[in-house]
Scaffold this motif. Sequence first.
Motif, PDB file in Angstrom:
ATOM      1  N   SER A   1      -9.543   2.333  -5.124  1.00  0.00           N
ATOM      2  CA  SER A   1      -8.586   1.391  -6.045  1.00  0.00           C
ATOM      3  C   SER A   1      -7.291   0.905  -5.562  1.00  0.00           C
ATOM      4  O   SER A   1      -6.936  -0.109  -5.786  1.00  0.00           O
ATOM      5  CB  SER A   1      -8.446   2.271  -7.342  1.00  0.00           C
ATOM      6  N   ARG A   2      -6.609   1.916  -4.583  1.00  0.00           N
ATOM      7  CA  ARG A   2      -5.619   1.582  -4.267  1.00  0.00           C
ATOM      8  C   ARG A   2      -5.671   0.465  -3.090  1.00  0.00           C
ATOM      9  O   ARG A   2      -4.867  -0.534  -3.040  1.00  0.00           O
ATOM     10  CB  ARG A   2      -4.799   2.965  -3.749  1.00  0.00           C
ATOM     11  N   SER A   3      -6.614   0.768  -2.217  1.00  0.00           N
ATOM     12  CA  SER A   3      -6.806  -0.199  -1.279  1.00  0.00           C
ATOM     13  C   SER A   3      -7.121  -1.763  -1.883  1.00  0.00           C
ATOM     14  O   SER A   3      -6.482  -2.768  -1.311  1.00  0.00           O
ATOM     15  CB  SER A   3      -7.919   0.126  -0.285  1.00  0.00           C
ATOM     16  N   ALA A   4      -7.868  -1.914  -2.985  1.00  0.00           N
ATOM     17  CA  ALA A   4      -8.186  -3.035  -3.746  1.00  0.00           C
ATOM     18  C   ALA A   4      -6.916  -3.503  -4.372  1.00  0.00           C
ATOM     19  O   ALA A   4      -6.687  -4.492  -4.036  1.00  0.00           O
ATOM     20  CB  ALA A   4      -9.251  -2.905  -4.648  1.00  0.00           C
ATOM     21  N   ALA A   5      -6.021  -2.786  -4.863  1.00  0.00           N
ATOM     22  CA  ALA A   5      -4.879  -3.278  -5.560  1.00  0.00           C
ATOM     23  C   ALA A   5      -4.120  -3.720  -4.484  1.00  0.00           C
ATOM     24  O   ALA A   5      -3.386  -4.905  -4.916  1.00  0.00           O
ATOM     25  CB  ALA A   5      -4.170  -2.027  -6.243  1.00  0.00           C
ATOM     26  N   ALA A   6      -3.884  -3.126  -3.351  1.00  0.00           N
ATOM     27  CA  ALA A   6      -2.844  -3.682  -2.290  1.00  0.00           C
ATOM     28  C   ALA A   6      -3.641  -5.113  -1.881  1.00  0.00           C
ATOM     29  O   ALA A   6      -2.716  -6.061  -1.473  1.00  0.00           O
ATOM     30  CB  ALA A   6      -2.866  -2.723  -1.142  1.00  0.00           C
TER      31      ALA A   6
ATOM     32  N   LEU B   1       0.918  -1.260  -0.107  1.00  0.00           N
ATOM     33  CA  LEU B   1       0.020  -0.017   0.090  1.00  0.00           C
ATOM     34  C   LEU B   1       0.859   1.148   0.043  1.00  0.00           C
ATOM     35  O   LEU B   1       0.570   2.251  -0.548  1.00  0.00           O
ATOM     36  CB  LEU B   1      -0.918  -0.024   1.239  1.00  0.00           C
ATOM     37  N   ALA B   2       1.791   1.286   0.863  1.00  0.00           N
ATOM     38  CA  ALA B   2       2.755   2.325   0.825  1.00  0.00           C
ATOM     39  C   ALA B   2       3.486   2.759  -0.429  1.00  0.00           C
ATOM     40  O   ALA B   2       3.730   3.602  -1.091  1.00  0.00           O
ATOM     41  CB  ALA B   2       4.071   2.071   1.946  1.00  0.00           C
ATOM     42  N   ASP B   3       3.801   1.518  -1.142  1.00  0.00           N
ATOM     43  CA  ASP B   3       4.592   1.570  -2.437  1.00  0.00           C
ATOM     44  C   ASP B   3       3.574   2.213  -3.481  1.00  0.00           C
ATOM     45  O   ASP B   3       4.064   2.804  -4.542  1.00  0.00           O
ATOM     46  CB  ASP B   3       4.952   0.261  -2.842  1.00  0.00           C
ATOM     47  N   LEU B   4       2.195   1.801  -3.365  1.00  0.00           N
ATOM     48  CA  LEU B   4       1.352   2.491  -4.076  1.00  0.00           C
ATOM     49  C   LEU B   4       0.830   3.897  -4.132  1.00  0.00           C
ATOM     50  O   LEU B   4       0.242   4.525  -4.902  1.00  0.00           O
ATOM     51  CB  LEU B   4       0.326   1.500  -4.347  1.00  0.00           C
ATOM     52  N   GLY B   5       1.349   4.310  -3.029  1.00  0.00           N
ATOM     53  CA  GLY B   5       1.463   5.816  -2.802  1.00  0.00           C
ATOM     54  C   GLY B   5       0.547   6.107  -1.344  1.00  0.00           C
ATOM     55  O   GLY B   5       0.291   7.296  -1.317  1.00  0.00           O
ATOM     56  N   SER B   6       0.085   5.190  -0.455  1.00  0.00           N
ATOM     57  CA  SER B   6      -0.434   5.333   0.768  1.00  0.00           C
ATOM     58  C   SER B   6      -0.014   4.821   1.784  1.00  0.00           C
ATOM     59  O   SER B   6      -0.378   3.773   2.428  1.00  0.00           O
ATOM     60  CB  SER B   6      -1.966   4.994   0.684  1.00  0.00           C
ATOM     61  N   PRO B   7       1.309   5.343   2.390  1.00  0.00           N
ATOM     62  CA  PRO B   7       1.622   4.934   3.598  1.00  0.00           C
ATOM     63  C   PRO B   7       0.749   5.274   4.793  1.00  0.00           C
ATOM     64  O   PRO B   7       0.581   6.369   4.836  1.00  0.00           O
ATOM     65  CB  PRO B   7       3.119   5.628   3.672  1.00  0.00           C
ATOM     66  N   LEU B   8       0.391   4.369   5.679  1.00  0.00           N
ATOM     67  CA  LEU B   8      -0.419   4.407   6.693  1.00  0.00           C
ATOM     68  C   LEU B   8       0.360   4.207   7.840  1.00  0.00           C
ATOM     69  O   LEU B   8       1.524   3.463   7.955  1.00  0.00           O
ATOM     70  CB  LEU B   8      -1.264   3.261   6.657  1.00  0.00           C
TER      71      LEU B   8
END
Length: 308
Positions: A109-114, A62-69
């Motif tokens: 879409s990013r959550s689904a991809a991760a 998820l972080a690599d796709l742009g959403s570090p939590l």
Amino acid sequence: MKRLVRVAFLLVALGFGTWVVAGQWDGVRAGFARLSWSSLALSLVAVVAALGGGMMTWRALLADLGSPLPLRAGAKVFFVGQLGKYIPGSLWPVLAQMEMGRELGVPRSRSAAAFFLTLPVQLGSGLVISGVTLLAARPGAAAPYAWVFLLIPVLAVVFEPRVINAVLGFGLRRLGREPLERPLTRRGMLTALGWALLGWVAYGLHLAAVVHDLGASGLPAVAFSVGAFALSWCLGIMTFVVPAGAGVREVAMVAVLAPVLDSGSAIAAALCSRVVIVLGDLLCAGFAGLAARRAGDPRQDHAPGKAV
């Protein structure tokens, strides 16, 4: 309304988790009678570590796709969402993670991809580590499952970011969604793979703690336990319509453990493993939820510079 839906989701998920335990209670009781409390405690600790490895695998993607939590917020999204795997159907966990992630500013879409990238990463790494450890611990033990290992070259495609980015882009276009803002990188994929492999080692230690009291001990038994659990998990995850692979993983585990345990001991190990993992899921979800609540508003934690 959102709170009501979330509570209903948790109640249904917890109900199915309880049903999994209750439906196996007679066998569980017999198996537990042969185990020491210290072994069960060690097994549970190892399961919590393994579940943490799975969370870090997802979080790295998820972080690599742009959403570090932040760690606490990410743990809540992952572990609470994962309770949905006990509900029949394969989409409940991703739907829960998409909704909770959206409250933290993560595009659906990013959550689904991760989520969908985590599964093949775990499956591919699980098949690799099971093949290596089973062959190292007991040559020939992996031979009956050689057909499963033929999937490794296919899953290796997932580890090439250029290929998977093209697949993700195609899928999003077909769904009429915007493309991902940031493509997956090789560094991000390798980080996720590293966490996944650590998770498999911890899962193997969880099973090794159980089989130790049932007659299999020593370093070869530990290595064999790593491979046995990883292979049985991979076989179970292929049955998407069964809640958390219930039943399939146990049958596979009994078969894989046959070279080192008698049938009764193997059944006891499989049933105890299932219950310890259910308890681990519930503990991780509960503690993650409490930690996130104590941290205050998760959207404040998600402010720039606060990611852990």
